[in-house]
Design a protein around this motif. Sequence first.
Motif, short mmCIF file in Angstrom:
data_model
loop_
_atom_site.label_atom_id
_atom_site.label_comp_id
_atom_site.label_asym_id
_atom_site.label_seq_id
_atom_site.Cartn_x
_atom_site.Cartn_y
_atom_site.Cartn_z
N ASP A 163 0.87 -1.17 0.00
CA ASP A 163 0.00 0.00 0.00
C ASP A 163 0.91 1.23 0.00
N ALA A 164 1.08 1.82 -1.18
CA ALA A 164 2.02 2.93 -1.32
C ALA A 164 1.60 4.11 -0.46
N GLU A 165 0.27 4.33 -0.32
CA GLU A 165 -0.21 5.47 0.47
C GLU A 165 0.08 5.29 1.95
N ALA A 166 -0.22 4.09 2.45
CA ALA A 166 0.01 3.82 3.88
C ALA A 166 1.49 3.53 4.15
N GLY A 167 2.25 3.22 3.08
CA GLY A 167 3.68 2.94 3.24
C GLY A 167 3.95 1.58 3.84
N THR A 168 3.01 0.63 3.63
CA THR A 168 3.20 -0.70 4.22
C THR A 168 3.32 -1.79 3.16
N VAL A 169 4.03 -2.85 3.54
CA VAL A 169 4.17 -4.03 2.68
C VAL A 169 3.69 -5.24 3.47
N THR A 170 2.90 -6.09 2.82
CA THR A 170 2.39 -7.29 3.50
C THR A 170 3.21 -8.50 3.07
N ILE A 171 3.69 -9.24 4.06
CA ILE A 171 4.43 -10.48 3.76
C ILE A 171 3.68 -11.66 4.38
N VAL A 172 3.79 -12.81 3.72
CA VAL A 172 3.17 -14.03 4.24
C VAL A 172 4.27 -15.09 4.24
N PHE A 173 4.41 -15.81 5.34
CA PHE A 173 5.49 -16.80 5.38
C PHE A 173 5.09 -18.04 6.16
N GLN A 174 5.87 -19.09 5.90
CA GLN A 174 5.70 -20.38 6.57
C GLN A 174 7.00 -20.63 7.34
N PRO A 175 6.96 -20.93 8.64
CA PRO A 175 8.22 -21.19 9.33
C PRO A 175 8.86 -22.49 8.85
N VAL A 176 10.08 -22.39 8.31
CA VAL A 176 10.78 -23.60 7.85
C VAL A 176 12.13 -23.78 8.56
N GLY A 177 12.85 -22.67 8.77
CA GLY A 177 14.15 -22.74 9.45
C GLY A 177 14.09 -21.97 10.77
N ALA A 178 15.27 -21.85 11.43
CA ALA A 178 15.32 -21.21 12.75
C ALA A 178 14.83 -19.76 12.68
N SER A 179 15.26 -19.01 11.64
CA SER A 179 14.91 -17.58 11.58
C SER A 179 13.41 -17.37 11.36
N THR A 180 12.83 -18.16 10.43
CA THR A 180 11.39 -17.97 10.20
C THR A 180 10.59 -18.44 11.42
N HIS A 181 11.13 -19.43 12.17
CA HIS A 181 10.45 -19.82 13.42
C HIS A 181 10.49 -18.66 14.42
N LYS A 182 11.66 -17.98 14.49
CA LYS A 182 11.76 -16.82 15.40
C LYS A 182 10.77 -15.74 14.99
N MET A 183 10.60 -15.58 13.66
CA MET A 183 9.69 -14.54 13.17
C MET A 183 8.26 -14.73 13.66
#
Length: 295
Positions: A53-73
């Motif tokens: 959303d360029a106006e709000a200045g936000t980006v949406t991400i979707v993820f699946q935890p697979v490794g240590a970092s994505t689990h921390k996320m």
Amino acid sequence: MFKITKAEQLTSNIYLMDVVAPRVAKSCKPGQFIIVRLNETAERIPLTICDYDAEAGTVTIVFQPVGASTHKMTSLKAGDSFADFVGPLGCPSELCDEDIEELKKKKILFVAGGVGTAPVYPQVKWLHEHGVAADVIVGAKTKDLLILEKEMEAVAGNLYVTTDDGSYGRHGMVTAVIDELVAAGNQYDLCVAIGPMIMMKFCCLTTKKYGIKTIVSMNPIMVDGTGMCGACRLVVGDEVKFACVDGPEFDGHLVDFDQAMKRQQMYKTQEGRAMLKLQEGDTHHGGCGNCGGDE
Ligand code: NAD
Ligand code: FES
């Protein structure tokens, strides 16, 4: 620091976040990806963009935890921040470069599998905003793992939902729905298939039968996303490409999926990486120092 304004668990293993990143949001195009880092010493995680959303200045991400970092996320909440949020990276979808009037004449089919529904959404939304109604097939293992159905319904021409176990929508895999739609007389000019590697491989085998050009996203084989680690090396036709800098989208009928999947497995172990180095030379790992490499 890049603040998270929304953190939501969509299913048992899929998470969504809105992140304040105005410069990224302003220049994002469908098909691109971003890289996040939890802190200054953390590994880089390349993730596809689900919305912006360029106006709000936000980006949406979707993820699946697979490794240590994505689990921390998964433990991050609204109000927490990422140390880095870099992008947009990779080449935008080739649809963005086509003449809109020409696109309106084409019959386009998107095939989204599981978490791959997230990167399909901005492409279908972009087409909808430009007056192009594309058909969309969304496949999930079960009803509980289906994501973004309402959002997709709002932007798709026709939406076909299928589950492997038949717990919702049609019963069966996405490839069966492609067969059904073609048998019903739909003549598609282009298919964009995004999901697990095995799904993209079988979608390509299916669309090849019907002579439908098919684009796939090779995001799953990326590791550091910077062109340095060499993990995402793949063969497209008679050329060697790197998914993160040359893609992530490629002509699926030219991608050697079997080799890419074999390489993906080998890259997971130190022994496998050593073998790749022996077979491919230094291009397999430039020593970025961030992907786990040969340590
Ligand atoms: P999944 O295993 O639940 O599969 C989703 C759908 O793909 C299934 O419902 C089925 O319809 C179809 N499918 C699976 N195997 C198939 C086969 N052999 N033939 C035909 N259709 C088949 O998906 P998931 O667990 O949500 O996906 C996880 C994977 O998605 C990860 O490996 C991740 O790397 C990948 N992914 C890819 C992208 C991308 O850009 N390509 C983006 C995000 C995630
Ligand atoms: Fe492309 Fe590392 S992910 S080179």
